[in-house]
Design a protein around this motif. Structure first.
Motif, PDB file in Angstrom:
ATOM      1  N   ARG A  19     -35.568  35.216   2.510  1.00  0.00           N
ATOM      2  CA  ARG A  19     -35.723  34.379   1.320  1.00  0.00           C
ATOM      3  C   ARG A  19     -35.079  33.009   1.528  1.00  0.00           C
ATOM      4  O   ARG A  19     -35.619  31.989   1.081  1.00  0.00           O
ATOM      5  N   ILE A  20     -33.934  32.986   2.169  1.00  0.00           N
ATOM      6  CA  ILE A  20     -33.272  31.710   2.446  1.00  0.00           C
ATOM      7  C   ILE A  20     -34.181  30.836   3.305  1.00  0.00           C
ATOM      8  O   ILE A  20     -34.381  29.649   3.014  1.00  0.00           O
ATOM      9  N   LYS A  21     -34.747  31.420   4.338  1.00  0.00           N
ATOM     10  CA  LYS A  21     -35.640  30.663   5.216  1.00  0.00           C
ATOM     11  C   LYS A  21     -36.877  30.194   4.454  1.00  0.00           C
ATOM     12  O   LYS A  21     -37.340  29.056   4.641  1.00  0.00           O
ATOM     13  N   ARG A  22     -37.421  31.055   3.609  1.00  0.00           N
ATOM     14  CA  ARG A  22     -38.599  30.673   2.810  1.00  0.00           C
ATOM     15  C   ARG A  22     -38.303  29.459   1.937  1.00  0.00           C
ATOM     16  O   ARG A  22     -39.096  28.519   1.853  1.00  0.00           O
ATOM     17  N   THR A  39     -37.917  26.329   4.027  1.00  0.00           N
ATOM     18  CA  THR A  39     -39.219  25.930   4.569  1.00  0.00           C
ATOM     19  C   THR A  39     -40.031  25.161   3.540  1.00  0.00           C
ATOM     20  O   THR A  39     -40.625  24.124   3.840  1.00  0.00           O
ATOM     21  N   TYR A  40     -40.049  25.663   2.302  1.00  0.00           N
ATOM     22  CA  TYR A  40     -40.813  24.961   1.268  1.00  0.00           C
ATOM     23  C   TYR A  40     -40.186  23.604   0.951  1.00  0.00           C
ATOM     24  O   TYR A  40     -40.873  22.578   0.914  1.00  0.00           O
ATOM     25  N   LEU A  41     -38.883  23.594   0.698  1.00  0.00           N
ATOM     26  CA  LEU A  41     -38.229  22.364   0.241  1.00  0.00           C
ATOM     27  C   LEU A  41     -38.227  21.262   1.297  1.00  0.00           C
ATOM     28  O   LEU A  41     -38.152  20.076   0.964  1.00  0.00           O
ATOM     29  N   SER A  42     -38.330  21.636   2.569  1.00  0.00           N
ATOM     30  CA  SER A  42     -38.330  20.629   3.636  1.00  0.00           C
ATOM     31  C   SER A  42     -39.716  20.392   4.227  1.00  0.00           C
ATOM     32  O   SER A  42     -39.850  19.724   5.262  1.00  0.00           O
ATOM     33  N   ASP A  43     -40.735  20.918   3.559  1.00  0.00           N
ATOM     34  CA  ASP A  43     -42.102  20.717   4.032  1.00  0.00           C
ATOM     35  C   ASP A  43     -42.512  19.255   3.908  1.00  0.00           C
ATOM     36  O   ASP A  43     -42.072  18.543   2.998  1.00  0.00           O
ATOM     37  N   ASP A  44     -43.364  18.803   4.810  1.00  0.00           N
ATOM     38  CA  ASP A  44     -43.832  17.409   4.779  1.00  0.00           C
ATOM     39  C   ASP A  44     -44.462  17.031   3.440  1.00  0.00           C
ATOM     40  O   ASP A  44     -44.393  15.871   3.024  1.00  0.00           O
ATOM     41  N   LYS A  45     -45.064  18.003   2.745  1.00  0.00           N
ATOM     42  CA  LYS A  45     -45.764  17.674   1.503  1.00  0.00           C
ATOM     43  C   LYS A  45     -44.802  17.230   0.398  1.00  0.00           C
ATOM     44  O   LYS A  45     -45.216  16.590  -0.575  1.00  0.00           O
TER      45      LYS A  45
END
Length: 546
Positions: A41-44, A47-53
């Protein structure tokens, strides 16, 4: 970047080692909660918060709003209680970018004989804008006040001088000869502290300079501050507060001012380095007029509550903070212009989301209430936390502590930590308790020269009189010959505030799990202990609030 293989180690948990009090023990629900911290969950979340989008989560931009929406949804899924404005998870604030119109600004030095010397704006003097007063005209005598510091009962650059209605000239930093603790040294080296002290002494302005030759600072041409929604107060470390004027001059200009004072700058600096004050009034005055322009935008802190179970203590709050923002899109490096901020501070936000789940989903029952506060505009000068600390959505008197998480730097096994600021209050006992539970060694700040204590959101709470700390990594490794501080510094130099700070860059998720467990245990121990944390007797930060 790969971590050397000899650093690999699994996180572990020691069931109980008394450290905080004889009464505090971990029940089976709490032990179970700690075991369920989920690195996936931490990785998820990272991953979302640092996504290019999300385009670097810059406040005022679509990417930051996406981050806000994501955190709100996670709060809802976890079953947290909204604790922002009007029954929502959000606390709105106004971010005001203020700039000086150099074409409408001037600065003139005057001596006792009426001679005048016009300073070149942006070269010989740089002005901070005034976020509340559009046009400023200030004229006053100049007074040299050393480093502009005032340590009660120990040292003051203001002894023997009267600065009421005058403009003080001070040096940046703080003298090492005073041998102050690193956190207090960092506080007095902070320009915001110098401005607060000058205003408290009755000065109407401050001019700062370096104590060594070098180029002129460009600070002051534009700053961003947090405003209340009525726009009647400006909050932030670059706020000039009650002062009319805040400016910087290069060392060369400071030397020129000294030439007219019959004082030798190098001799004065030598006296200051001996820990002795050397303040005096210049035979000069300065006339400054300038105009500031403003651009306002809305932004949001995101706030949720885990309600305590004790009939009385549930009305008191232990706060976890982490900043949600980053730098957005900026100067390209190796063709990449998105500053994703995976470590800084998507990782901190992810840790707080997991702490919230650990409390809420596993039957843990804190006696005090827990607030999870994701702040905005930390990268602009701790603005979201400064706003919340000044205008909290719960009674300020009922906030007992802040535990801040900012760039935990999860790149190696977490064997030791440096709890910045904990040594000033009873929070140190809570850190001892948490470290004992996990077999983590507590250390002093390994990098005091970095002044990290004043560079993250916990400092905003300290300035409001609330005990606070920030857990940073320590120096311990499995191989004593490996220099973790050097390794981490090299990693930071390569990735800090750069586009390479991405999810693919050197995460140790076992360290993330242990970091979540540690910070959870710190807040848990505070929440469960009847007596609220207090500043240590006679501690400087216990009396720093005006």
């Amino acid at each position: 970047m790969r971590i050397p293989c000899f650093l690999s180690i699994s996180a572990f948990f020691i069931s109980f080692i008394p450290a905080l009090s004889q009464d505090l023990k971990l029940d089976k629900n709490t032990k179970y909660a700690l075991s369920k911290v989920d690195t996936a969950r931490i990785k998820r979340d990272i991953t979302y918060l640092s996504d290019d989008k999300l385009k670097g989560r810059l406040p005022g931009k679509e990417g930051y709003q996406m981050a806000v929406d994501y955190v709100v949804e996670q709060f809802k899924q976890t079953g947290l209680i909204p604790s922002g404005d009007n029954g929502t998870f959000l606390q709105k604030l106004i971010l005001r970018k203020a700039t000086v119109n150099t074409s409408l600004s001037s600065a003139i030095l005057k001596d006792k004989n009426g001679n005048q010397d016009t300073l070149v704006i942006g070269k010989e003097i740089t002005l901070f804008p005034n976020a509340l007063q559009n046009k400023v005209l200030a004229e006053a005598p100049l007074v040299f006040a050393g480093y502009g510091i005032d340590v009660p009962g120990k040292y003051s650059d203001y002894d023997g001088i009267d600065v009421k209605g005058k403009i003080v000239v001070v040096l940046s930093g703080a003298p090492k000869s005073l041998q102050l603790p690193s956190s207090i040294q960092a506080h007095f080296g902070n320009p915001a502290a110098k401005m607060r002290i000058a205003a408290a002494k009755g000065a109407i302005g401050i001019i700062m300079s370096t104590d060594t030759p070098g180029p002129a600072s460009t600070l002051g041409s534009g700053v961003t501050l947090a405003m209340d929604t009525a726009r009647t107060s400006a909050i932030g470390r670059n706020s000039i507060g009650k002062l009319q004027l805040s400016a910087r001059v290069p060392y060369s200009e400071l030397a020129r001012i000294f030439m007219n004072s019959k004082k030798n700058l190098k001799q004065v600096l030598a006296i200051l380095e001996q820990g002795k004050s050397s303040s005096f009034e210049f035979p000069l005055s300065i006339l400054v007029q300038y105009s500031s322009a403003y651009k306002d935008m809305e932004s949001y802190n995101v706030i949720a509550k885990i309600e305590g179970t004790d009939k009385k203590l549930k009305n008191e709050y232990v706060i976890h903070t982490a900043h949600l923002d980053h730098l957005g899109i900026a100067q390209p490096i190796k063709g990449d212009s998105i500053y994703n901020g995976a470590h800084d501070n998507a990782s901190g936000v992810a840790c707080l989301l997991e702490i919230a789940r650990t409390y809420k989903k596993t039957g843990v029952k804190p006696r005090r209430s827990i607030l999870i506060v994701m702040t905005t505009a930390e990268e602009m000068g701790l603005l979201g936390s400064a706003y919340f600390a000044a205008y909290p959505t719960v009674p300020k008197s009922q906030i007992v502590a802040d535990i801040n998480t900012d760039m935990p730097t999860l790149i190696a096994p977490l064997l030791s930590v440096a709890p910045l600021g904990a040594e000033h209050s009873g929070l140190d006992k809570s850190v001892d308790f948490a470290c004992a539970q996990l077999g983590i060694e507590k250390q002093k700040d390994p990098m005091p020269e970095e002044a990290r204590f004043v560079r993250s959101d916990q400092y905003s709470f300290v300035l409001e009189g609330i005990p606070a700390l920030h857990i940073k990594y320590g120096t311990k490794t499995m191989d004593p010959s490996f220099d973790l501080v050097k390794f981490t510094k090299q990693w930071r130099d390569a990735n800090y505030h750069k586009p390479s700070d991405e999810i693919t860059n050197s995460f140790d998720f076992n360290a993330a799990k242990k970091y979540v467990q540690l910070n959870f245990l710190i807040s848990y121990s505070i929440a469960q202990t009847t007596n609220r944390p207090k500043w240590n007797a006679g501690d400087f930060f216990g009396t720093v609030v005006e």
